[in-house]
Write a protein that holds these residues in place. Structure first.
Motif, PDB file in Angstrom:
ATOM      1  N   UNK A  69       4.196  -0.157  -2.631  1.00  0.00           N
ATOM      2  CA  UNK A  69       3.827   1.085  -3.322  1.00  0.00           C
ATOM      3  C   UNK A  69       2.788   0.905  -4.423  1.00  0.00           C
ATOM      4  N   UNK A  70       1.917   1.887  -4.527  1.00  0.00           N
ATOM      5  CA  UNK A  70       1.050   2.061  -5.684  1.00  0.00           C
ATOM      6  C   UNK A  70       1.855   2.886  -6.696  1.00  0.00           C
ATOM      7  N   UNK A  71       1.986   2.372  -7.907  1.00  0.00           N
ATOM      8  CA  UNK A  71       2.850   3.016  -8.892  1.00  0.00           C
ATOM      9  C   UNK A  71       2.086   4.082  -9.671  1.00  0.00           C
ATOM     10  N   UNK A  72       2.595   5.290  -9.605  1.00  0.00           N
ATOM     11  CA  UNK A  72       2.024   6.407 -10.367  1.00  0.00           C
ATOM     12  C   UNK A  72       2.947   6.684 -11.545  1.00  0.00           C
ATOM     13  N   UNK A  73       2.509   6.285 -12.738  1.00  0.00           N
ATOM     14  CA  UNK A  73       3.284   6.521 -13.941  1.00  0.00           C
ATOM     15  C   UNK A  73       2.664   7.715 -14.662  1.00  0.00           C
ATOM     16  N   UNK A  74       3.298   8.855 -14.507  1.00  0.00           N
ATOM     17  CA  UNK A  74       2.767  10.081 -15.095  1.00  0.00           C
ATOM     18  C   UNK A  74       2.735  10.067 -16.612  1.00  0.00           C
ATOM     19  N   UNK A  75       3.450   9.135 -17.230  1.00  0.00           N
ATOM     20  CA  UNK A  75       3.398   9.007 -18.669  1.00  0.00           C
ATOM     21  C   UNK A  75       2.139   8.303 -19.149  1.00  0.00           C
ATOM     22  N   UNK A  76       1.442   7.646 -18.205  1.00  0.00           N
ATOM     23  CA  UNK A  76       0.226   6.920 -18.551  1.00  0.00           C
ATOM     24  C   UNK A  76      -1.041   7.529 -17.968  1.00  0.00           C
ATOM     25  N   UNK A  77      -0.913   8.218 -16.841  1.00  0.00           N
ATOM     26  CA  UNK A  77      -2.126   8.739 -16.216  1.00  0.00           C
ATOM     27  C   UNK A  77      -1.867  10.021 -15.443  1.00  0.00           C
ATOM     28  N   UNK A  78      -2.849  10.905 -15.493  1.00  0.00           N
ATOM     29  CA  UNK A  78      -2.896  12.076 -14.623  1.00  0.00           C
ATOM     30  C   UNK A  78      -4.113  11.994 -13.711  1.00  0.00           C
ATOM     31  N   UNK A  79      -4.790  10.833 -13.736  1.00  0.00           N
ATOM     32  CA  UNK A  79      -6.045  10.686 -12.996  1.00  0.00           C
ATOM     33  C   UNK A  79      -6.057   9.361 -12.237  1.00  0.00           C
ATOM     34  N   UNK A  80      -5.105   9.194 -11.331  1.00  0.00           N
ATOM     35  CA  UNK A  80      -5.009   7.961 -10.539  1.00  0.00           C
ATOM     36  C   UNK A  80      -5.950   8.069  -9.340  1.00  0.00           C
ATOM     37  N   UNK A  81      -6.905   7.153  -9.243  1.00  0.00           N
ATOM     38  CA  UNK A  81      -8.006   7.271  -8.287  1.00  0.00           C
ATOM     39  C   UNK A  81      -8.029   6.070  -7.339  1.00  0.00           C
ATOM     40  N   UNK A  82      -8.811   6.214  -6.283  1.00  0.00           N
ATOM     41  CA  UNK A  82      -8.926   5.206  -5.222  1.00  0.00           C
ATOM     42  C   UNK A  82     -10.346   4.657  -5.144  1.00  0.00           C
ATOM     43  N   UNK A  83     -10.509   3.458  -4.578  1.00  0.00           N
ATOM     44  CA  UNK A  83     -11.821   2.883  -4.291  1.00  0.00           C
ATOM     45  C   UNK A  83     -11.653   1.824  -3.202  1.00  0.00           C
ATOM     46  N   UNK A  84     -12.185   2.069  -2.019  1.00  0.00           N
ATOM     47  CA  UNK A  84     -12.130   1.106  -0.920  1.00  0.00           C
ATOM     48  C   UNK A  84     -13.248   0.081  -1.097  1.00  0.00           C
TER      49      UNK A  84
END
Length: 294
Positions: free
Chosen positions: A125-140
């Motif tokens: 899993x890629x961890x989405x911590x909503x307390x730290x970020x609202x802008x989790x992005x990708x880059x291949x």
């Protein structure tokens, strides 16, 4: 040769992927009574001798397992991951528009790092911590795996230090850039999905002719080619090694093409429940779910 690491009896094991099957190197070596490298790092450090041993195993037509029956791991845990920012022209333009970076093409590679703790493998899993970020992005990104120690090498000699190629998804918390510094934005746990395999350098005719793409929940977000890379691999190795020793198993993430989530109108960012698939021609697809980490 396409090499993998997978979960097996007693821990992670080295495998050779052949189509939709794999060869368990340890099992094949025991069956044939031959010596063979036990881990991906053993192969990398062993160089041509280790690869010859694997070719000898394959020539003996060992038993194979369906790829779908094994759990893939990250190919290895790199000593360091060196990221390259703004290395595709169109990404420079979209970043200037949406992320307040310089609109001019960089004159030298833009470098940052990711710690080993950021690395996860296929399916992890890629961890989405909503307390730290609202802008989790990708880059291949095309990942270059270093095969021999590189210290102050020239661009002309740099490719002799490459073992092979893989995929890194350069996950970024866009709202965690701090005074222009990217380390926390890009270095958090799980922010470097890596894999699913390493294609050895002798098996890649042209590293600048590889198609790459990224999908989120099946929708294409990125679609490009490594031919649009601004600073090529030899230049990157020469620049990085001018002041930092690259060691066997280190990884260079060579930069992202256009199509990151921040570039869309409205902006699109990863959420728990999403599935991200980063694909590069001749290497495979790196697939990871996004989970709520709070």
């Amino acid at each position: 040769m396409l090499l993998i690491t997978f979960a097996g009896p007693g821990g992670d094991r080295l495998g050779i992927q052949a189509g939709s099957d794999i060869v368990d190197v340890a099992a094949a070596a025991a069956e044939c009574g031959l010596d063979a490298p036990a881990t991906m790092l053993d192969v990398i450090r062993g160089g041509a001798t280790a690869l010859t041993a694997l070719e000898t195993l394959l020539a003996g037509d060992p038993a194979r397992l369906p790829l779908e029956t094994v759990t893939l791991r990250a190919p290895l845990r790199p000593g360091k991951v060196v990221g390259v920012g703004l290395n595709y022209t169109e990404h420079v333009a979209e970043s200037a528009r949406t992320l307040d970076t310089d609109k001019e093409l960089p004159q030298r590679p833009v470098l940052f790092s990711k710690p080993a703790t950021a690395v996860v493998g296929p399916g992890e899993p890629i961890q989405h911590n909503g307390g730290l970020t609202a802008q989790l992005d990708w880059e291949c990104e095309l990942a270059v795996v270093i095969g021999k120690t590189a210290k102050r090498v020239s661009a002309q000699a740099a490719m002799d230090h490459v073992f092979g190629y893989s995929i890194v998804n350069d996950i970024s918390a866009r709202d965690q850039r701090r005074s222009g510094q990217w380390f926390f934005s890009k270095g958090q746990d799980s922010y470097a999905p890596f894999g699913p395999a390493i294609r050895t350098v002798d098996d890649v005719a042209d590293p600048y002719g590889l198609e790459l793409s990224l999908r989120v929940n099946g929708d294409v977000k990125q679609k490009s080619s490594t031919k649009y890379m601004l600073f090529r691999i030899a230049e990157l190795i020469a620049d990085i090694s001018s002041g930092m020793t690259l060691e066997p198993g280190d990884v260079i993430a060579t930069g992202s093409p256009a199509g990151v989530g921040a570039s869309f109108t409205p902006q699109q960012f990863l959420q728990p429940g999403d599935v991200v698939e980063a694909s590069i021609q001749d290497i495979g697809t790196l697939r990871n779910p996004v989970v709520d980490a709070r």
